[in-house]
Design a protein around this motif. Structure first.
Motif, PDB file in Angstrom:
ATOM      1  N   GLU A  20     -20.490  12.294 -15.098  1.00  0.00           N
ATOM      2  CA  GLU A  20     -19.438  11.281 -15.028  1.00  0.00           C
ATOM      3  C   GLU A  20     -18.553  11.487 -13.800  1.00  0.00           C
ATOM      4  N   PRO A  21     -18.314  10.428 -13.030  1.00  0.00           N
ATOM      5  CA  PRO A  21     -17.387  10.516 -11.900  1.00  0.00           C
ATOM      6  C   PRO A  21     -15.973  10.830 -12.385  1.00  0.00           C
ATOM      7  N   VAL A  22     -15.194  11.485 -11.526  1.00  0.00           N
ATOM      8  CA  VAL A  22     -13.826  11.870 -11.865  1.00  0.00           C
ATOM      9  C   VAL A  22     -12.892  11.290 -10.802  1.00  0.00           C
ATOM     10  N   ARG A  23     -11.798  10.650 -11.254  1.00  0.00           N
ATOM     11  CA  ARG A  23     -10.815  10.117 -10.313  1.00  0.00           C
ATOM     12  C   ARG A  23      -9.697  11.117 -10.080  1.00  0.00           C
ATOM     13  N   ASP A  24      -9.095  11.032  -8.891  1.00  0.00           N
ATOM     14  CA  ASP A  24      -7.970  11.902  -8.560  1.00  0.00           C
ATOM     15  C   ASP A  24      -6.707  11.433  -9.290  1.00  0.00           C
ATOM     16  N   ARG A  25      -5.662  12.212  -9.163  1.00  0.00           N
ATOM     17  CA  ARG A  25      -4.402  11.934  -9.861  1.00  0.00           C
ATOM     18  C   ARG A  25      -3.809  10.579  -9.487  1.00  0.00           C
ATOM     19  N   GLU A  26      -3.921  10.210  -8.224  1.00  0.00           N
ATOM     20  CA  GLU A  26      -3.371   8.934  -7.756  1.00  0.00           C
ATOM     21  C   GLU A  26      -4.298   7.756  -8.048  1.00  0.00           C
ATOM     22  N   ARG A  27      -5.509   8.043  -8.555  1.00  0.00           N
ATOM     23  CA  ARG A  27      -6.508   7.033  -8.908  1.00  0.00           C
ATOM     24  C   ARG A  27      -6.978   6.230  -7.692  1.00  0.00           C
ATOM     25  N   LEU A  28      -7.126   6.958  -6.575  1.00  0.00           N
ATOM     26  CA  LEU A  28      -7.563   6.350  -5.325  1.00  0.00           C
ATOM     27  C   LEU A  28      -8.977   6.764  -4.936  1.00  0.00           C
ATOM     28  N   VAL A  29      -9.418   7.926  -5.431  1.00  0.00           N
ATOM     29  CA  VAL A  29     -10.681   8.516  -4.987  1.00  0.00           C
ATOM     30  C   VAL A  29     -11.500   8.978  -6.190  1.00  0.00           C
ATOM     31  N   TRP A  30     -12.782   8.636  -6.171  1.00  0.00           N
ATOM     32  CA  TRP A  30     -13.742   9.177  -7.135  1.00  0.00           C
ATOM     33  C   TRP A  30     -14.401  10.405  -6.517  1.00  0.00           C
ATOM     34  N   THR A  31     -14.600  11.446  -7.289  1.00  0.00           N
ATOM     35  CA  THR A  31     -15.448  12.574  -6.893  1.00  0.00           C
ATOM     36  C   THR A  31     -16.684  12.510  -7.765  1.00  0.00           C
ATOM     37  N   VAL A  32     -17.851  12.510  -7.126  1.00  0.00           N
ATOM     38  CA  VAL A  32     -19.109  12.405  -7.862  1.00  0.00           C
ATOM     39  C   VAL A  32     -20.026  13.552  -7.479  1.00  0.00           C
ATOM     40  N   ASP A  33     -20.776  14.034  -8.457  1.00  0.00           N
ATOM     41  CA  ASP A  33     -21.823  15.039  -8.228  1.00  0.00           C
ATOM     42  C   ASP A  33     -23.118  14.287  -7.961  1.00  0.00           C
ATOM     43  N   LEU A  34     -23.893  14.794  -7.003  1.00  0.00           N
ATOM     44  CA  LEU A  34     -25.142  14.149  -6.633  1.00  0.00           C
ATOM     45  C   LEU A  34     -26.316  15.097  -6.831  1.00  0.00           C
ATOM     46  N   ARG A  35     -27.472  14.512  -7.043  1.00  0.00           N
ATOM     47  CA  ARG A  35     -28.734  15.251  -7.036  1.00  0.00           C
ATOM     48  C   ARG A  35     -29.711  14.488  -6.173  1.00  0.00           C
ATOM     49  N   MET A  61       0.854  -1.172   0.000  1.00  0.00           N
ATOM     50  CA  MET A  61       0.000   0.000   0.000  1.00  0.00           C
ATOM     51  C   MET A  61       0.899   1.234   0.000  1.00  0.00           C
ATOM     52  N   SER A  62       0.569   2.172  -0.851  1.00  0.00           N
ATOM     53  CA  SER A  62       1.354   3.403  -0.934  1.00  0.00           C
ATOM     54  C   SER A  62       1.048   4.327   0.243  1.00  0.00           C
ATOM     55  N   VAL A  63       1.911   5.292   0.442  1.00  0.00           N
ATOM     56  CA  VAL A  63       1.709   6.293   1.487  1.00  0.00           C
ATOM     57  C   VAL A  63       0.416   7.062   1.221  1.00  0.00           C
ATOM     58  N   PHE A  64       0.140   7.362  -0.055  1.00  0.00           N
ATOM     59  CA  PHE A  64      -1.067   8.101  -0.403  1.00  0.00           C
ATOM     60  C   PHE A  64      -2.319   7.286  -0.075  1.00  0.00           C
ATOM     61  N   ALA A  65      -2.302   5.999  -0.400  1.00  0.00           N
ATOM     62  CA  ALA A  65      -3.449   5.138  -0.106  1.00  0.00           C
ATOM     63  C   ALA A  65      -3.689   5.049   1.398  1.00  0.00           C
ATOM     64  N   ALA A  66      -2.618   4.955   2.175  1.00  0.00           N
ATOM     65  CA  ALA A  66      -2.751   4.908   3.634  1.00  0.00           C
ATOM     66  C   ALA A  66      -3.341   6.213   4.165  1.00  0.00           C
ATOM     67  N   ALA A  67      -2.908   7.341   3.616  1.00  0.00           N
ATOM     68  CA  ALA A  67      -3.440   8.641   4.041  1.00  0.00           C
ATOM     69  C   ALA A  67      -4.922   8.769   3.700  1.00  0.00           C
ATOM     70  N   VAL A  68      -5.307   8.324   2.516  1.00  0.00           N
ATOM     71  CA  VAL A  68      -6.720   8.359   2.113  1.00  0.00           C
ATOM     72  C   VAL A  68      -7.551   7.505   3.056  1.00  0.00           C
ATOM     73  N   ASP A  69      -7.082   6.315   3.381  1.00  0.00           N
ATOM     74  CA  ASP A  69      -7.816   5.448   4.302  1.00  0.00           C
ATOM     75  C   ASP A  69      -7.987   6.094   5.665  1.00  0.00           C
ATOM     76  N   LEU A  70      -6.962   6.779   6.158  1.00  0.00           N
ATOM     77  CA  LEU A  70      -7.068   7.474   7.447  1.00  0.00           C
ATOM     78  C   LEU A  70      -8.090   8.601   7.396  1.00  0.00           C
ATOM     79  N   LEU A  71      -8.100   9.357   6.304  1.00  0.00           N
ATOM     80  CA  LEU A  71      -9.072  10.447   6.164  1.00  0.00           C
ATOM     81  C   LEU A  71     -10.506   9.923   6.142  1.00  0.00           C
TER      82      LEU A  71
END
Length: 103
Positions: free
Chosen positions: A86-101, A1-11
């Protein structure tokens, strides 16, 4: 697991940032997961006018939702939403950002 993935999991695990939600893909079974909600206002330019709108965006971990699609349902507390656009992934491809209604 990368440092970025570990940080995302903590958040996402942080009780001040992450929230429990239920994700249901179109035609699929409900899945309990954690989301990070962003309820920012959006300002769009249209000619000489500026339009203000309240938006609801959330972040989803790619490990929990590998392929979110427009029309999939998200329930947070007692509020139900549908993914729009359409959902958008972050640069590290760890997180999707989605718009909701609202559903």
């Amino acid at each position: 697991m990368s440092v970025f993935a570990a940080a995302v999991d903590l958040l996402f695990a942080d009780t001040n940032i992450g929230r429990d939600a239920v994700y249901t893909a179109t035609g699929g079974a409900p899945v309990l997961l954690r989301v990070v909600a962003r309820r920012a206002d959006a300002i769009a330019d249209f000619g000489d006018a500026r339009l203000w709108s309240e938006t609801t965006r959330i972040d989803l971990r790619v490990t929990e939702v590998p392929a979110p699609r427009p029309g999939d349902r998200i329930e947070i507390d007692d509020d139900a939403f549908l993914i729009q656009g359409e959902p958008v992934r972050d640069r590290e491809r760890l997180v999707w950002t989605v718009d909701l209604r609202p559903a």
